[in-house]
Structure formats: structure tokens, C-alpha cells
Design an enzyme around this catalytic site. Structure first.
Site, mmCIF file in Angstrom:
data_model
loop_
_atom_site.group_PDB
_atom_site.id
_atom_site.type_symbol
_atom_site.label_atom_id
_atom_site.label_comp_id
_atom_site.label_asym_id
_atom_site.label_seq_id
_atom_site.Cartn_x
_atom_site.Cartn_y
_atom_site.Cartn_z
ATOM 1 N N TYR A 33 7.097 3.183 -0.069
ATOM 2 C CA TYR A 33 7.970 2.426 -0.968
ATOM 3 C C TYR A 33 7.785 0.934 -0.794
ATOM 4 O O TYR A 33 7.125 0.481 0.144
ATOM 5 C CB TYR A 33 9.433 2.827 -0.756
ATOM 6 C CG TYR A 33 10.078 2.294 0.511
ATOM 7 C CD1 TYR A 33 9.737 2.785 1.767
ATOM 8 C CD2 TYR A 33 11.028 1.280 0.451
ATOM 9 C CE1 TYR A 33 10.336 2.285 2.917
ATOM 10 C CE2 TYR A 33 11.636 0.782 1.595
ATOM 11 C CZ TYR A 33 11.286 1.286 2.827
ATOM 12 O OH TYR A 33 11.872 0.792 3.963
ATOM 13 N N LYS A 148 4.538 1.601 5.149
ATOM 14 C CA LYS A 148 5.943 1.577 4.705
ATOM 15 C C LYS A 148 6.324 2.927 4.103
ATOM 16 O O LYS A 148 6.401 3.100 2.881
ATOM 17 C CB LYS A 148 6.143 0.429 3.706
ATOM 18 C CG LYS A 148 7.591 0.031 3.519
ATOM 19 C CD LYS A 148 7.672 -1.313 2.829
ATOM 20 C CE LYS A 148 9.052 -1.649 2.351
ATOM 21 N NZ LYS A 148 10.051 -1.744 3.417
ATOM 22 N N GLU A 181 10.916 -4.918 16.120
ATOM 23 C CA GLU A 181 11.493 -5.513 14.897
ATOM 24 C C GLU A 181 12.906 -4.980 14.736
ATOM 25 O O GLU A 181 13.384 -4.191 15.547
ATOM 26 C CB GLU A 181 10.623 -5.173 13.679
ATOM 27 C CG GLU A 181 10.433 -3.691 13.465
ATOM 28 C CD GLU A 181 9.430 -3.337 12.365
ATOM 29 O OE1 GLU A 181 9.264 -4.116 11.411
ATOM 30 O OE2 GLU A 181 8.839 -2.240 12.458
ATOM 31 N N LEU A 205 6.219 -3.262 10.888
ATOM 32 C CA LEU A 205 5.866 -3.477 9.486
ATOM 33 C C LEU A 205 5.401 -4.926 9.303
ATOM 34 O O LEU A 205 5.991 -5.851 9.863
ATOM 35 C CB LEU A 205 7.070 -3.204 8.575
ATOM 36 C CG LEU A 205 6.663 -3.178 7.103
ATOM 37 C CD1 LEU A 205 5.908 -1.896 6.767
ATOM 38 C CD2 LEU A 205 7.862 -3.322 6.186
HETATM 39 N N1 PMP Z 1 10.375 -4.251 9.140
HETATM 40 C C1 PMP Z 1 10.886 -3.115 8.634
HETATM 41 C C2 PMP Z 1 10.961 -1.899 9.485
HETATM 42 C C3 PMP Z 1 11.349 -3.080 7.300
HETATM 43 O O1 PMP Z 1 11.857 -1.949 6.791
HETATM 44 C C4 PMP Z 1 11.308 -4.270 6.527
HETATM 45 C C5 PMP Z 1 11.850 -4.299 5.123
HETATM 46 N N2 PMP Z 1 11.093 -3.583 4.239
HETATM 47 C C6 PMP Z 1 10.753 -5.432 7.107
HETATM 48 C C7 PMP Z 1 10.298 -5.379 8.419
HETATM 49 C C8 PMP Z 1 10.637 -6.704 6.330
HETATM 50 O O2 PMP Z 1 9.619 -6.615 5.386
HETATM 51 P P1 PMP Z 1 9.647 -7.460 4.031
HETATM 52 O O3 PMP Z 1 9.783 -8.900 4.441
HETATM 53 O O4 PMP Z 1 8.366 -7.168 3.402
HETATM 54 O O5 PMP Z 1 10.843 -6.980 3.277
#
Ligand code: PMP
Length: 285
Positions: A33, A148, A181, A205
């Protein structure tokens, strides 16, 4: 108000938005996603989200359901049909519908594609003024967190446990004691004006907001050190914050009950939020 959603080629009211019980995302979490933020009816960091979607699909050998131009057109149509000014667009691709089997379905099985909008305030949030409290939890997710996937049970459990402890979110910690994270965001600390965040790997991620904030900050002379940090280092930091598509840059003011710095959102965090909002809005499509 009922939303108009997108399901496998058609724009349909949410009450009529249906997918099969044999969809692989439903049975096996076999889906990926993206979430793109909308401000003033425009998409923030759209090319970045589409590049990461392509990468997630490639890593899992999933079919690409539509090219970037088609996906942009679907996003814009959803913004328009739902008169969405501020909020999010959620996009999910599944490996498609097939008999339940651990083997991937045969080549040529059409991928599933679903999108929906969510209207919500993004620019002005209480969490930004107040700052977030985070609680540490062991990182018990699978080892390919750079992809993701819709496999979000553990992050959801961790965030729920963090809430039960009186915090707003969880910071996940690896076996060596380093923060990977947040449950759905990237994590940072600031010490002596240096911003620190873990380097990219399979462990976390690759945040699109992370990449954008780092590049905009570099142009302003604020440099990032890509090195992991521990919970003890976070407690000892001057500031802490998170980034994500929906949170942009949001301050973290306490870790496991200990205040970070003054216990108030810090100046570097505030500056990075301003820079990100200004620069990303300029590039919104
Ligand atoms: N880490 C994780 C585990 C996430 O789910 C997200 C949000 N999608 C992020 C980091 C931040 O990613 P982004 O800045 O692309 O939203």
C-alpha cells in the site's frame, strides 16, 4: 457523507465497494500500500510514493496494476469526486483473487487495486502543538520492513499497547537496543544541533517524508547523521521527532515517561516542519 472509492477499475460509492473473500490481501496479507497526503486538493510527494510502490511490487514479484500516469489520474479523480481539500488517499495493490494456496497464483492473475480517500486535518493538529509521547517496544516485525506490506498487525498491537501505557505511539527497538522506527513513522533525535536517524536498510521503511525532509534540510544547511540511536540516547537528546506522510514532521516530547530536552517541541523540529511544508507544497501536484 458517503465517499466515492475506486475498486478494480470502477469508481463506486463506499457502500458498494466490495472485494472477494479470496483476495490474497485478505487471506495472506499479500498486498502492498501507499498513503499520499492531500493539501489544498493537491498531492504531496506523489512521485516518491509511486516510486516506492513500484519498488514494493518488484521486491514481492507482484504485477504493476497501472502505470504512474493512470494512478495519478485515479488519485485526481478521487480528489475531485470527493471534493477532498485536506486528508489522505490510501492505495492498496493485492496479488489478486485465487484459491487459497501458499504458492503464488499463476502468472497473469490480475492484481487487485483499491483506493479511497479520508478527509482529515493534516496541517493543523493538536499533536504538533503538544508533541507526542512515545513508549519503547521490541521490534517483532518480519525482517523486510523496507517493503510496505499490509501486514500491519504488530505495529497496530504495539501502538495499542503504547496507548494503554499512556503514550501516543510506540518506538520499536531491535535486538541490539537500537530504535528502528515508530509504528508508522520514521524516528529522529537532535543532539547539539545534529539530527540523527537510522540509516536505510531492510530493517525500516524508507520513508518518503524522510527523504524529502533530508533533502530540503540539506539545502538549508541542516545536515543529518544516518546512524542508529538507543532509547537512552533519545532520553538524553535535546529534541526528538517523527516523520510520515500524514504527520509531516511532528515533535516527540517524551520517551518511556522521560521528557526529551525541555519536554516541549524544540526549535530544530519546528524549523524542519516549516521547511518541509513550504517546500513540499511548492512541489505538490
Ligand atoms: N515507517 C513505517 C513503518 C510506516 O508505516 C511509515 C508510514 N507509511 C513511515 C515509516 C513513514 O513513511 P512515509 O514518510 O513515506 O509516510
Amino acid at each position: 457523507m458517503s465517499r466515492i472509492t475506486y475498486v478494480n477499475g470502477a469508481f463506486v460509492p463506499e457502500e458498494e465497494a466490495k472485494v472477494s473473500i479470496f483476495d490474497r490481501a485478505f487471506l495472506m496479507a499479500d498486498g502492498v500500500y501507499e498513503v499520499t497526503t492531500v493539501i489544498g486538493g493537491k498531492l504531496i510527494d506523489f512521485p516518491g510514493h509511486m516510486a516506492r510502490l513500484k519498488r514494493s511490487l518488484g521486491e514481492l514479484r507482484m504485477a504493476v496494476p497501472a502505470d504512474e500516469a493512470e494512478l495519478l489520474a485515479i488519485h485526481r479523480e478521487l480528489v475531485s469526486r470527493n471534493a477532498l481539500n485536506e486528508g489522505l488517499i490510501y492505495l492498496q495493490v493485492s496479488r489478486g483473487v485465487a484459491d487459497r494456496d501458499f504458492l503464488f497464483p499463476p502468472e497473469g492473475t490480475p492484481p487487485g487495486l483499491v483506493l479511497f480517500t479520508q478527509a482529515l486535518p493534516v496541517l493543523h493538529r493538536e499533536s504538533v502543538r503538544r508533541g507526542l509521547k512515545v513508549a519503547s517496544m521490541p521490534d517483532l516485525r518480519w525482517a523486510r520492513r523496507d517493503i510496505k506490506t499490509v501486514q500491519l498487525l504488530y505495529p497496530s498491537l504495539a501502538k495499542t499497547e503504547a496507548k494503554a501505557k499512556g503514550a501516543d505511539d510506540a518506538w520499536l527497538v531491535d535486538d541490539q537496543g537500537f530504535v528502528t522506527e515508530g509504528s508508522s513513522n520514521n524516528a529522529y533525535i537532535v543532539k547539539d544541533d545534529k539530527v540523527r536517524t537510522r540509516e536505510l536498510s531492510h530493517s525500516l521503511l524508507h520513508g518518503i517524508t524522510r527523504a524529502a525532509v533530508m533533502s530540503f534540510a540539506a539545502a538549508e544547511g541542516i545536515s543529518f547523521e544516518e546512524r542508529p540511536f538507543t532509547i537512552a540516547e533519545a532520553k538524553d537528546a535535546d529534541e526528538a521527532f517523527i516523520t510520515s506522510a500524514s504527520a509531516f514532521v511532528t515533535p516527540v516530547v517524551s520517551v518511556d515517561g522521560a521528557p526529551v530536552g525541555t519536554g516541549e517541541p524544540g526549535p530544530v523540529t519546528k524549523r524542519l516542519r516549516e521547511i518541509y511544508i513550504t517546500e513540499s507544497l511548492k512541489r505538490a501536484v
